[in-house]
Design a protein around this motif. Sequence first.
Motif, PDB file in Angstrom:
ATOM      1  N   ILE A  22       0.837  -1.067  -0.020  1.00  0.00           N
ATOM      2  CA  ILE A  22      -0.084   0.022   0.097  1.00  0.00           C
ATOM      3  C   ILE A  22       0.667   1.234  -0.149  1.00  0.00           C
ATOM      4  CG2 ILE A  22      -1.604   1.286   1.613  1.00  0.00           C
ATOM      5  CD1 ILE A  22      -3.146  -0.636   0.444  1.00  0.00           C
ATOM      6  N   GLN A  23       0.782   2.085  -0.930  1.00  0.00           N
ATOM      7  CA  GLN A  23       1.508   3.360  -0.959  1.00  0.00           C
ATOM      8  C   GLN A  23       0.699   4.452  -0.212  1.00  0.00           C
ATOM      9  OE1 GLN A  23       4.266   3.267  -2.490  1.00  0.00           O
ATOM     10  NE2 GLN A  23       3.861   1.307  -2.921  1.00  0.00           N
ATOM     11  N   PHE A  24       1.497   5.333   0.487  1.00  0.00           N
ATOM     12  CA  PHE A  24       0.762   6.178   1.271  1.00  0.00           C
ATOM     13  C   PHE A  24       1.553   7.591   1.291  1.00  0.00           C
ATOM     14  CE2 PHE A  24       2.661   3.288   4.242  1.00  0.00           C
ATOM     15  CZ  PHE A  24       3.367   4.089   5.116  1.00  0.00           C
ATOM     16  N   ASP A  25       2.684   7.420   0.637  1.00  0.00           N
ATOM     17  CA  ASP A  25       3.699   8.813   0.827  1.00  0.00           C
ATOM     18  C   ASP A  25       3.064   9.662  -0.437  1.00  0.00           C
ATOM     19  OD1 ASP A  25       5.632  10.274   1.907  1.00  0.00           O
ATOM     20  OD2 ASP A  25       7.132   9.220   1.288  1.00  0.00           O
ATOM     21  N   THR A  26       2.174  10.260  -0.164  1.00  0.00           N
ATOM     22  CA  THR A  26       1.839  11.131  -1.503  1.00  0.00           C
ATOM     23  C   THR A  26       1.595  12.638  -0.663  1.00  0.00           C
ATOM     24  OG1 THR A  26      -0.487  10.830  -1.396  1.00  0.00           O
ATOM     25  CG2 THR A  26       0.692   9.424  -2.667  1.00  0.00           C
ATOM     26  N   PRO A  27       1.878  13.804  -1.481  1.00  0.00           N
ATOM     27  CA  PRO A  27       1.644  15.101  -0.982  1.00  0.00           C
ATOM     28  C   PRO A  27       0.033  15.160  -0.355  1.00  0.00           C
ATOM     29  CG  PRO A  27       2.476  15.173  -3.171  1.00  0.00           C
ATOM     30  CD  PRO A  27       2.063  13.653  -2.913  1.00  0.00           C
ATOM     31  N   SER A  28      -0.880  14.662  -0.894  1.00  0.00           N
ATOM     32  CA  SER A  28      -2.088  14.782  -0.338  1.00  0.00           C
ATOM     33  C   SER A  28      -2.512  13.897   0.814  1.00  0.00           C
ATOM     34  CB  SER A  28      -3.383  14.409  -1.439  1.00  0.00           C
ATOM     35  OG  SER A  28      -3.003  13.399  -2.069  1.00  0.00           O
ATOM     36  N   VAL A  29      -1.808  12.833   1.090  1.00  0.00           N
ATOM     37  CA  VAL A  29      -2.002  12.064   2.279  1.00  0.00           C
ATOM     38  C   VAL A  29      -1.019  12.913   3.278  1.00  0.00           C
ATOM     39  CG1 VAL A  29      -0.955   9.882   3.411  1.00  0.00           C
ATOM     40  CG2 VAL A  29      -2.389   9.722   1.047  1.00  0.00           C
ATOM     41  N   ARG A  30       0.055  13.133   2.957  1.00  0.00           N
ATOM     42  CA  ARG A  30       0.876  13.866   3.962  1.00  0.00           C
ATOM     43  C   ARG A  30       0.050  15.298   4.437  1.00  0.00           C
ATOM     44  NH1 ARG A  30       5.399  12.307   0.714  1.00  0.00           N
ATOM     45  NH2 ARG A  30       5.365  14.546  -0.456  1.00  0.00           N
ATOM     46  N   ALA A  31      -0.592  15.920   3.612  1.00  0.00           N
ATOM     47  CA  ALA A  31      -1.406  16.958   4.062  1.00  0.00           C
ATOM     48  C   ALA A  31      -2.339  16.958   5.083  1.00  0.00           C
ATOM     49  CB  ALA A  31      -2.063  17.856   2.743  1.00  0.00           C
ATOM     50  N   VAL A  32      -3.108  15.680   4.659  1.00  0.00           N
ATOM     51  CA  VAL A  32      -4.039  15.377   5.666  1.00  0.00           C
ATOM     52  C   VAL A  32      -3.476  14.895   6.939  1.00  0.00           C
ATOM     53  CG1 VAL A  32      -4.804  13.192   4.775  1.00  0.00           C
ATOM     54  CG2 VAL A  32      -6.359  13.965   5.974  1.00  0.00           C
ATOM     55  N   GLU A  33      -2.440  14.082   7.146  1.00  0.00           N
ATOM     56  CA  GLU A  33      -1.870  13.640   8.057  1.00  0.00           C
ATOM     57  C   GLU A  33      -1.338  14.848   8.973  1.00  0.00           C
ATOM     58  OE1 GLU A  33       0.623  10.226   6.482  1.00  0.00           O
ATOM     59  OE2 GLU A  33       2.057  11.179   8.382  1.00  0.00           O
ATOM     60  N   ALA A  34      -0.822  15.980   8.398  1.00  0.00           N
ATOM     61  CA  ALA A  34      -0.352  17.120   8.851  1.00  0.00           C
ATOM     62  C   ALA A  34      -1.566  17.755   9.819  1.00  0.00           C
ATOM     63  CB  ALA A  34       0.307  18.111   8.035  1.00  0.00           C
ATOM     64  N   ARG A  35      -2.834  17.916   9.293  1.00  0.00           N
ATOM     65  CA  ARG A  35      -3.775  18.341   9.791  1.00  0.00           C
ATOM     66  C   ARG A  35      -4.266  17.540  11.044  1.00  0.00           C
ATOM     67  NH1 ARG A  35      -6.173  19.164   4.548  1.00  0.00           N
ATOM     68  NH2 ARG A  35      -7.582  17.372   4.897  1.00  0.00           N
ATOM     69  N   MET A  36      -4.258  16.377  10.846  1.00  0.00           N
ATOM     70  CA  MET A  36      -4.816  15.585  12.021  1.00  0.00           C
ATOM     71  C   MET A  36      -3.664  15.510  13.076  1.00  0.00           C
ATOM     72  SD  MET A  36      -5.852  12.358   9.648  1.00  0.00           S
ATOM     73  CE  MET A  36      -6.649  11.136  10.985  1.00  0.00           C
ATOM     74  N   LYS A  37      -2.461  15.621  12.857  1.00  0.00           N
ATOM     75  CA  LYS A  37      -1.344  15.626  13.867  1.00  0.00           C
ATOM     76  C   LYS A  37      -1.598  16.928  14.450  1.00  0.00           C
ATOM     77  CE  LYS A  37       3.468  14.887  13.927  1.00  0.00           C
ATOM     78  NZ  LYS A  37       4.726  14.702  12.924  1.00  0.00           N
ATOM     79  N   SER A  38      -1.926  18.224  13.978  1.00  0.00           N
ATOM     80  CA  SER A  38      -2.053  19.567  14.885  1.00  0.00           C
ATOM     81  C   SER A  38      -3.253  19.230  15.559  1.00  0.00           C
ATOM     82  CB  SER A  38      -1.904  20.671  13.845  1.00  0.00           C
ATOM     83  OG  SER A  38      -2.837  20.647  13.025  1.00  0.00           O
TER      84      SER A  38
END
Lengths: 134, 52
Positions: A22-38
């Motif tokens: 499963i690939q998950f290292d894309t800009p859109s995945v990272r963007a949502v990850e960053a939002r969830m992290k904060s």
Amino acid sequence: MRLFAYLLLLALSFNACALENIQFDTPSVRAVEARMKSRHAELLPYYVSGAVGLNLDGTIVLRDIASVPLAARKHLNELVNAENKDREILYAEIANANAHPEWQSQIRNAFAPRWIAHAQRGWWVMSDDGWIQK
Amino acid sequence: MNKVWIILTVMLLGACQTVDVFFPQESATRAADRIISEVWQPVGKPASKELK
């Protein structure tokens, strides 16, 4: 020469055959990850207090609004809604990153028990018998 | 002899297409673990970027 061509074809077919990761290292995945992290920094005290719990379906739930000061309720409600929306976006973006948009619900199902597994001691999680404290 | 190779190749490709429709469950679970650790990591501790 012909044998070589066959071997090449075989190698290519093995390549196609290998079960993909499963690939998950894309800009859109990272963007949502960053939002969830904060957002997590804001949600954390509510996981600890039990105001917010983890559901079986990979979402979070306001389970004890009464424990939240009146002034904070509206904002907490928005946090929970935004988090659940972002989780759904996360599952969709991972599915898209793998060129299988139809995998979204399977990805959600893969995540759901992992959220609960990663929950810290003291957090409230839904079980088949109702809410339990980890 | 050539026919045998052709048949073998076609069979293998056919089998692979069957395999490809399966959802990679274990890989998805590993991806979930990586992402959740990253999102829920304790404040101030950057997640280690170890290999999958």
